[in-house]
Motif scaffolding. Structure first.
Motif, PDB file in Angstrom:
ATOM      1  N   GLU A 199      -1.812 -12.343   4.549  1.00  7.94           N
ATOM      2  CA  GLU A 199      -3.199 -12.093   3.552  1.00  7.94           C
ATOM      3  C   GLU A 199      -3.378 -10.408   3.760  1.00  7.94           C
ATOM      4  N   CYS A 200      -3.684  -9.935   2.779  1.00  7.72           N
ATOM      5  CA  CYS A 200      -4.401  -8.387   2.591  1.00  7.72           C
ATOM      6  C   CYS A 200      -5.254  -8.242   1.675  1.00  7.72           C
ATOM      7  N   HIS A 201      -6.316  -7.561   1.959  1.00  8.19           N
ATOM      8  CA  HIS A 201      -7.524  -7.320   1.167  1.00  8.19           C
ATOM      9  C   HIS A 201      -7.694  -5.865   0.935  1.00  8.19           C
ATOM     10  N   PHE A 202      -7.737  -5.097  -0.276  1.00 13.16           N
ATOM     11  CA  PHE A 202      -7.766  -3.722  -0.122  1.00 13.16           C
ATOM     12  C   PHE A 202      -8.460  -3.116  -1.499  1.00 13.16           C
ATOM     13  N   ALA A 203      -8.999  -1.862  -1.492  1.00 13.70           N
ATOM     14  CA  ALA A 203      -9.359  -1.445  -2.518  1.00 13.70           C
ATOM     15  C   ALA A 203      -9.071   0.208  -2.633  1.00 13.70           C
ATOM     16  N   ILE A 204      -8.597   0.351  -3.552  1.00 11.63           N
ATOM     17  CA  ILE A 204      -7.857   1.778  -3.839  1.00 11.63           C
ATOM     18  C   ILE A 204      -8.906   2.683  -4.532  1.00 11.63           C
ATOM     19  N   GLY A 205      -9.443   3.678  -3.678  1.00  8.98           N
ATOM     20  CA  GLY A 205     -10.448   4.613  -4.223  1.00  8.98           C
ATOM     21  C   GLY A 205     -11.874   4.035  -3.464  1.00  8.98           C
ATOM     22  N   THR A 206     -13.038   4.635  -3.966  1.00 14.95           N
ATOM     23  CA  THR A 206     -14.112   4.507  -3.279  1.00 14.95           C
ATOM     24  C   THR A 206     -15.000   3.310  -3.571  1.00 14.95           C
ATOM     25  N   ASP A 207     -14.735   2.566  -4.761  1.00 13.26           N
ATOM     26  CA  ASP A 207     -15.537   1.278  -5.051  1.00 13.26           C
ATOM     27  C   ASP A 207     -14.974   0.087  -4.529  1.00 13.26           C
ATOM     28  N   LEU A 251       0.863  -1.097  -0.037  1.00 10.24           N
ATOM     29  CA  LEU A 251       0.132   0.103  -0.139  1.00 10.24           C
ATOM     30  C   LEU A 251       0.955   1.391  -0.039  1.00 10.24           C
ATOM     31  N   GLY A 252       1.891   1.082   0.540  1.00 12.61           N
ATOM     32  CA  GLY A 252       3.051   2.398   0.626  1.00 12.61           C
ATOM     33  C   GLY A 252       3.496   2.619  -0.871  1.00 12.61           C
ATOM     34  N   THR A 253       3.325   1.590  -1.820  1.00 13.58           N
ATOM     35  CA  THR A 253       3.587   1.997  -3.342  1.00 13.58           C
ATOM     36  C   THR A 253       2.190   2.277  -3.840  1.00 13.58           C
ATOM     37  N   LEU A 254       1.249   1.371  -3.927  1.00 11.49           N
ATOM     38  CA  LEU A 254       0.234   1.405  -4.612  1.00 11.49           C
ATOM     39  C   LEU A 254      -0.675   2.440  -4.462  1.00 11.49           C
ATOM     40  N   ALA A 255      -0.863   2.744  -3.129  1.00 14.53           N
ATOM     41  CA  ALA A 255      -2.056   3.667  -2.457  1.00 14.53           C
ATOM     42  C   ALA A 255      -1.490   5.199  -2.199  1.00 14.53           C
ATOM     43  N   VAL A 256      -0.127   5.350  -2.481  1.00 16.29           N
ATOM     44  CA  VAL A 256       0.507   6.366  -2.024  1.00 16.29           C
ATOM     45  C   VAL A 256      -0.282   7.838  -2.470  1.00 16.29           C
ATOM     46  N   ASP A 257      -1.012   8.037  -3.580  1.00 21.13           N
ATOM     47  CA  ASP A 257      -1.581   9.160  -3.919  1.00 21.13           C
ATOM     48  C   ASP A 257      -3.098   8.728  -4.178  1.00 21.13           C
ATOM     49  N   SER A 258      -3.616   7.844  -3.577  1.00 17.45           N
ATOM     50  CA  SER A 258      -4.880   7.484  -3.432  1.00 17.45           C
ATOM     51  C   SER A 258      -5.906   8.532  -2.527  1.00 17.45           C
ATOM     52  N   PRO A 259      -7.058   8.944  -2.998  1.00 16.29           N
ATOM     53  CA  PRO A 259      -7.989   9.888  -2.176  1.00 16.29           C
ATOM     54  C   PRO A 259      -8.719   9.084  -1.171  1.00 16.29           C
ATOM     55  N   ALA A 260      -8.870   7.657  -1.600  1.00 18.71           N
ATOM     56  CA  ALA A 260      -9.586   6.921  -0.501  1.00 18.71           C
ATOM     57  C   ALA A 260      -8.832   5.546  -0.564  1.00 18.71           C
TER      58      ALA A 260
END
Length: 312
Positions: free
Chosen positions: A185-193, A165-174
């Motif tokens: 394990e890790c489960h995540f959504a980048i953004g609001t969807d 997430l430090g790489t993929l979500a660094v500029d994500s608003p949500a």
């Protein structure tokens, strides 16, 4: 939790009272540990006992009077459940399975296996106060003699899958994410969807899953991700209609499906899957976790003399 050794919740004395085991170690998901009996043990012909760290089963199964143990028998096995970390809703399950000479219709529910399931669960109750460490097990050897824990102490086990997430979500608003009940394990959504969720899981399984495509299928491809061999699968969910992409990577860049004698080999795998975003997003996620694994592997490599080289 990522430092915890699930095998440490199997009491060797209780196992020995059931039969002579020849193997204990990681098998499948990282939150599990399996004991294997060869030949099968006792009149029930018990072949395996598996302990699993996972979400609590709630009121699943039948309570055993005077204990916190619950039991559930099916035509193939019997499982016992005990609390582990009630604040986090995490529990332990112990599944006892037998050699499968008989079909389910012939055996009915295997309540005869519940005595063994209760034995290992009751022996596990005092162990829940401890946190046995993976680092105390042999450092990645192919098959240490029983009762040493096989394939438990490996570089992948100490890499946080949510670190991407430090790489993929660094500029994500949500961002929505869940590490799951265990640390592998890790489960995540980048953004609001939240329907477009990404999943990363670790396992010890057959290397063919990362090296061989399904025969005659145009929906699977062999690819390389950060120097690691992988298989990419492109599917559509029948339930949601969303496009799905999964990538399974072998952590050994020189992995092979079989050894010189033709025995199918197992290894440590990273599984990346994505709902509704397609394979471009899956590859970016796989690249992020593979790059982090390779760097981590190079850092800890001196602790694992039996291990092959790390990826690029």
């Amino acid at each position: 939790m990522s430092t915890v050794d699930p095998c440490g919740y199997l009491d060797i004395g209780a196992i020995s009272s059931i039969g002579t085991a020849d193997h204990i170690g990681t098998q499948g998901a990282y939150g599990t540990c399996t004991v294997h009996f060869s030949p099968p043990a006792g009149p029930q012909r018990i072949r395996e006992i598996m302990v699993r760290i996972g979400s609590t089963g709630g009121d699943y199964g039948t309570p055993v009077e005077g204990t916190p143990v619950r039991l559930s028998a099916t035509p193939d096995l019997c499982t016992s459940y005990i609390p582990f970390d009630e604040a986090r809703k995490v529990g332990l399950s112990y599944t006892v399975s037998a050699a499968g000479e008989l079909t389910a219709s012939q055996t009915g529910a295997r309540e005869d296996l519940c005595t063994a399931a209760l034995t290992v669960a009751e022996a596990g109750l005092p162990l829940t106060a401890t946190r046995p460490q993976r680092s105390a097990s042999p450092p990645f050897t192919e098959n240490p003699p029983f009762p040493a824990h096989a394939q438990v102490n490996h570089p992948l086990a100490t890499l946080d899958p949510c670190a991407v997430l430090g790489t993929l979500a660094v500029d994500s608003p949500a961002l929505y994410f869940s590490p799951g009940p265990v640390g592998w394990e890790c489960h995540f959504a980048i953004g609001t969807d939240h329907t477009k969720t990404r999943h990363i899981t670790y396992s010890y399984d057959y290397l063919s899953k990362a090296l061989e495509t399904e025969r005659y299928s145009d929906k699977e491809s062999r690819i390389t991700v950060a120097g690691l061999p992988a298989v990419e699968s492109r599917l559509t969910s029948h339930a949601t209609g969303l496009k799905y992409c999964g990538i399974t990577l072998a952590t050994d860049p020189d992995a092979t499906v079989e050894d010189a004698e033709g025995n199918r080999l197992q290894g440590h795998l990273i599984r990346v899957s994505i709902d509704g975003l397609g394979c471009d997003a899956a590859r970016r996620t796989a690249e992020a976790i593979a790059t982090r694994y390779n760097a981590h592997c190079r850092t800890v490599r001196p602790q694992f003399p039996a291990m092959g080289r790390c990826g690029d």
